[in-house]
Write a protein that holds these residues in place. Structure first.
Motif, PDB file in Angstrom:
ATOM      1  N   TRP A 224      -3.641  -4.476   4.329  1.00  0.00           N
ATOM      2  CA  TRP A 224      -4.482  -3.289   4.521  1.00  0.00           C
ATOM      3  C   TRP A 224      -5.723  -3.374   3.638  1.00  0.00           C
ATOM      4  N   LEU A 225      -5.604  -4.027   2.479  1.00  0.00           N
ATOM      5  CA  LEU A 225      -6.768  -4.206   1.623  1.00  0.00           C
ATOM      6  C   LEU A 225      -7.794  -5.115   2.308  1.00  0.00           C
ATOM      7  N   ALA A 226      -7.309  -6.190   2.942  1.00  0.00           N
ATOM      8  CA  ALA A 226      -8.201  -7.086   3.684  1.00  0.00           C
ATOM      9  C   ALA A 226      -8.851  -6.355   4.853  1.00  0.00           C
ATOM     10  N   THR A 227      -8.097  -5.469   5.504  1.00  0.00           N
ATOM     11  CA  THR A 227      -8.627  -4.721   6.642  1.00  0.00           C
ATOM     12  C   THR A 227      -9.739  -3.780   6.205  1.00  0.00           C
ATOM     13  N   ILE A 228      -9.521  -3.078   5.108  1.00  0.00           N
ATOM     14  CA  ILE A 228     -10.560  -2.178   4.597  1.00  0.00           C
ATOM     15  C   ILE A 228     -11.810  -2.973   4.236  1.00  0.00           C
ATOM     16  N   TYR A 229     -11.610  -4.118   3.575  1.00  0.00           N
ATOM     17  CA  TYR A 229     -12.768  -4.937   3.210  1.00  0.00           C
ATOM     18  C   TYR A 229     -13.506  -5.415   4.461  1.00  0.00           C
ATOM     19  N   ALA A 230     -12.764  -5.876   5.448  1.00  0.00           N
ATOM     20  CA  ALA A 230     -13.391  -6.388   6.673  1.00  0.00           C
ATOM     21  C   ALA A 230     -14.164  -5.302   7.405  1.00  0.00           C
ATOM     22  N   ALA A 231     -13.668  -4.062   7.357  1.00  0.00           N
ATOM     23  CA  ALA A 231     -14.370  -2.957   8.012  1.00  0.00           C
ATOM     24  C   ALA A 231     -15.664  -2.612   7.277  1.00  0.00           C
ATOM     25  N   LEU A 232     -15.655  -2.762   5.957  1.00  0.00           N
ATOM     26  CA  LEU A 232     -16.844  -2.442   5.165  1.00  0.00           C
ATOM     27  C   LEU A 232     -17.833  -3.600   5.092  1.00  0.00           C
TER      28      LEU A 232
ATOM     29  N   ALA B 184      -4.176   4.563 -11.123  1.00  0.00           N
ATOM     30  CA  ALA B 184      -5.195   5.178 -10.267  1.00  0.00           C
ATOM     31  C   ALA B 184      -5.170   4.573  -8.871  1.00  0.00           C
ATOM     32  N   PHE B 185      -5.011   3.254  -8.801  1.00  0.00           N
ATOM     33  CA  PHE B 185      -4.946   2.557  -7.518  1.00  0.00           C
ATOM     34  C   PHE B 185      -3.713   3.004  -6.735  1.00  0.00           C
ATOM     35  N   TYR B 186      -2.574   3.086  -7.401  1.00  0.00           N
ATOM     36  CA  TYR B 186      -1.333   3.467  -6.744  1.00  0.00           C
ATOM     37  C   TYR B 186      -1.411   4.882  -6.181  1.00  0.00           C
ATOM     38  N   LEU B 187      -1.915   5.831  -6.970  1.00  0.00           N
ATOM     39  CA  LEU B 187      -1.997   7.212  -6.499  1.00  0.00           C
ATOM     40  C   LEU B 187      -2.962   7.336  -5.329  1.00  0.00           C
ATOM     41  N   TRP B 188      -4.038   6.549  -5.341  1.00  0.00           N
ATOM     42  CA  TRP B 188      -4.983   6.572  -4.229  1.00  0.00           C
ATOM     43  C   TRP B 188      -4.328   6.112  -2.932  1.00  0.00           C
ATOM     44  N   LEU B 189      -3.578   5.021  -3.014  1.00  0.00           N
ATOM     45  CA  LEU B 189      -3.005   4.490  -1.770  1.00  0.00           C
ATOM     46  C   LEU B 189      -1.887   5.385  -1.246  1.00  0.00           C
ATOM     47  N   VAL B 190      -1.115   6.001  -2.138  1.00  0.00           N
ATOM     48  CA  VAL B 190      -0.064   6.907  -1.672  1.00  0.00           C
ATOM     49  C   VAL B 190      -0.676   8.088  -0.925  1.00  0.00           C
ATOM     50  N   GLU B 191      -1.700   8.698  -1.509  1.00  0.00           N
ATOM     51  CA  GLU B 191      -2.288   9.877  -0.888  1.00  0.00           C
ATOM     52  C   GLU B 191      -3.044   9.552   0.396  1.00  0.00           C
ATOM     53  N   ASN B 192      -3.886   8.524   0.346  1.00  0.00           N
ATOM     54  CA  ASN B 192      -4.779   8.257   1.464  1.00  0.00           C
ATOM     55  C   ASN B 192      -4.145   7.453   2.589  1.00  0.00           C
ATOM     56  N   LEU B 193      -3.187   6.580   2.250  1.00  0.00           N
ATOM     57  CA  LEU B 193      -2.603   5.706   3.265  1.00  0.00           C
ATOM     58  C   LEU B 193      -1.166   6.112   3.610  1.00  0.00           C
ATOM     59  N   PHE B 194      -0.269   6.074   2.653  1.00  0.00           N
ATOM     60  CA  PHE B 194       1.131   6.368   2.949  1.00  0.00           C
ATOM     61  C   PHE B 194       1.336   7.808   3.420  1.00  0.00           C
ATOM     62  N   TRP B 195       0.643   8.754   2.802  1.00  0.00           N
ATOM     63  CA  TRP B 195       0.854  10.156   3.156  1.00  0.00           C
ATOM     64  C   TRP B 195      -0.068  10.595   4.294  1.00  0.00           C
TER      65      TRP B 195
ATOM     66  N   GLY C 105      -9.217   6.914  11.049  1.00  0.00           N
ATOM     67  CA  GLY C 105     -10.666   6.807  10.939  1.00  0.00           C
ATOM     68  C   GLY C 105     -11.273   7.761   9.936  1.00  0.00           C
ATOM     69  N   GLU C 106     -10.437   8.437   9.152  1.00  0.00           N
ATOM     70  CA  GLU C 106     -10.933   9.415   8.187  1.00  0.00           C
ATOM     71  C   GLU C 106     -11.080   8.855   6.777  1.00  0.00           C
ATOM     72  N   LEU C 107     -10.725   7.592   6.584  1.00  0.00           N
ATOM     73  CA  LEU C 107     -10.765   7.013   5.240  1.00  0.00           C
ATOM     74  C   LEU C 107     -12.204   6.776   4.794  1.00  0.00           C
ATOM     75  N   GLU C 108     -12.473   7.155   3.562  1.00  0.00           N
ATOM     76  CA  GLU C 108     -13.766   6.880   2.952  1.00  0.00           C
ATOM     77  C   GLU C 108     -13.553   6.212   1.599  1.00  0.00           C
ATOM     78  N   VAL C 109     -14.406   5.252   1.284  1.00  0.00           N
ATOM     79  CA  VAL C 109     -14.382   4.582  -0.013  1.00  0.00           C
ATOM     80  C   VAL C 109     -15.789   4.657  -0.594  1.00  0.00           C
ATOM     81  N   ASP C 110     -15.920   5.341  -1.706  1.00  0.00           N
ATOM     82  CA  ASP C 110     -17.226   5.517  -2.353  1.00  0.00           C
ATOM     83  C   ASP C 110     -18.258   6.104  -1.387  1.00  0.00           C
ATOM     84  N   GLY C 111     -17.821   7.054  -0.570  1.00  0.00           N
ATOM     85  CA  GLY C 111     -18.744   7.711   0.343  1.00  0.00           C
ATOM     86  C   GLY C 111     -19.007   6.956   1.626  1.00  0.00           C
TER      87      GLY C 111
END
Length: 465
Positions: free
Chosen positions: A224-232, A336-347, A354-360
């Motif tokens: 999923w990290l590679a996917t986010i990078y590839a999208a950005l 910080a990384f763990y809490l971000w992924l739990v809230e934004n991805l797992f939960w 398509g609602e994910l944002e990273v640094d705006g």
């Protein structure tokens, strides 16, 4: 309606898992008698579009099945021990010696190691970039490949698990001779505030150092990290290969998704923040390990009892040691990384919605248009195939440039199992290589990728999650 806005009932979609597994691969799940078919209370019970059970009902059914499987494994071990007692006479001293050997082997752990020669060419407090390119291959006319191991409380050496079972070796043998891997370092007090932005920046710095464009291979959370990078940064990704990677975190029969929905749905992020606080600002690796074991306790029971049964078999003991050294040696994850992924991805499942944002910046998977290769495990209980294959419908890659493959076996077997490394990875990586030769006269050194991994033949298989 977006995934984030749906109820837990609506979030539970039907899995597209392959049929029941009729054996075990190296480090795959262990099917026991009566273990086939849907979990009681799971989404497999409904096929008519009616609402699926809520997370708590699913978890109750799941744990009832794992308890039954654990009891079955204990009964099997007891029967084996009885037969062994009848057929093999041993003195009390010999029996005690076997017991001591078993106990000491269970407790004797070594630090996991990288096996292939490599050089650290970029380093940060939370990650290294390791270059596995052989000296004679440095000028090969082939797009470089970057492997992103899982970041889930274990050593990144899973991608170079042993001299006989190395994903990196298979990548090189397929002709992708310029190969690198990230190495996620254990979190410390100094790195507890590392964020997903820092991880993405590390990937970007690595690819720039490799020449500006790369084939990305992401395993599990590395996927999923590679996917986010590839999208950005779609211009920097030549091909994208994902194995056992959760993209739609709420698809399929997933105990992790159900437990997150049940806990976060009632208590929000409070339990996860408390866990991180207990680790001094980091997610304790030992807690991640405990969670893996609790998800499939029968695998832990089976592995230890099979060690006792085969304590005189040097080959089995060594294979047990190699796995346990990796599995039981944990490392903390930046809080910080763990809490971000739990809230934004797992939960909240914001990547697939398509609602994910990273640094705006919006993470739009339709921006990914490169060739896409997807490898799932048919009995993967950590990342059901549906969670991975959802990527095919979300990316902008044309359907003819998307390859889906389902390996026989479970989650960890996708990355370190000899069956997957010999039979499933080679055709995918060889297809990537054909797209990656930058010169028709390329002299990149290739051999049959399947030959980079030892043939399992009749060697003992070690049960694992």
């Amino acid at each position: 309606m977006t995934a984030a806005a749906q109820t837990p009932l609506e979030l539970h979609r039907r899995s597209t898992n392959a049929g029941p597994h009729d054996g075990t691969d190296d480090f795959g799940s262990v099917p026991l008698a009566g273990a086939s078919g849907p979990v009681p209370g799971g989404r497999g019970d409904a096929d008519d579009g009616s609402p699926h059970p809520d997370p708590l009902r699913f978890l109750a059914g799941y744990h009832a099945v794992t308890t039954a499987r654990s009891v079955t494994e204990l009964a099997r071990a007891a029967a084996t021990a009885w037969v062994d007692t009848v057929t093999h006479f041993r003195t009390p001293l010999e029996t005690a010696a076997r017991g001591m050997a078993w106990w000491s082997t269970m407790l004797d752990r070594r630090v996991p190691q990288w096996h292939l020669p490599n050089e650290i060419v970029l380093s940060t407090p939370f990650a290294h970039l390791r270059d596995f390119t052989a000296p004679e291959d440095r000028d090969d006319a082939v797009v470089p490949t970057l492997v992103l191991p899982p970041q889930a409380g274990h050593s990144s050496t899973v991608v170079d698990f042993s001299p006989q079972q190395s994903q990196i070796a298979v990548v090189r043998a397929a002709g992708l001779t310029r190969v690198y891997s990230l190495d996620w370092r254990p979190a410390t007090a100094a790195t507890r505030t590392v964020t997903v932005t820092d991880y993405l920046d590390m990937i970007d710095r690595s690819i720039r150092r490799m020449g500006g464009k790369a084939n990305l291979v992401g395993d599990c959370q590395g996927g999923w990290l590679a996917t986010i990078y590839a999208a950005l940064h779609p211009e920097r990704v030549h091909t994208l290969t994902l194995a056992g990677a959760p993209i739609d975190f709420h698809a399929g029969d997933s105990v992790i998704a159900a437990s997150t929905l049940a806990m976060a749905g009632k208590l929000g992020m409070a339990p996860y923040k408390a866990l991180v606080a207990s680790g001094g600002g980091n997610m304790p690796g030992r807690a991640v390990l405990a969670n893996f074991i609790m998800i499939q306790p029968q695998s832990e029971i089976s592995r230890q009892l099979q060690l006792l049964e085969n304590i005189d078999d040097a080959a089995h003991v060594e294979r047990y040691r190699v796995f346990e050294d990796w599995f039981k040696h944990t490392q903390d994850i930046p809080g910080a990384f763990y809490l971000w992924l739990v809230e934004n991805l797992f939960w909240k499942n914001r990547l697939i919605s398509g609602e994910l944002e990273v640094d705006g910046r919006k993470v739009d998977m339709s921006s990914i248009t490169c060739p896409l290769f997807l490898l799932a495990g048919s009995t993967d209980h950590i990342t059901p195939p549906a969670q991975l294959f959802a990527a095919a419908d979300a990316v902008g890659t044309p359907a003819k440039k998307i390859t889906k493959r389902t390996a026989t076996g479970g989650h960890l077997g996708l990355f370190m199992g000899r069956d997957a490394l010999r039979h499933d990875w080679p055709p995918l990586l060889e297809a990537v290589r054909k797209l990656s030769d930058t010169d028709p006269r390329s002299t990149s050194r290739r051999r049959r990728a399947s030959q980079a991994v030892a043939d399992p033949r009749d060697t003992p298989r070690v049960p694992a999650p």
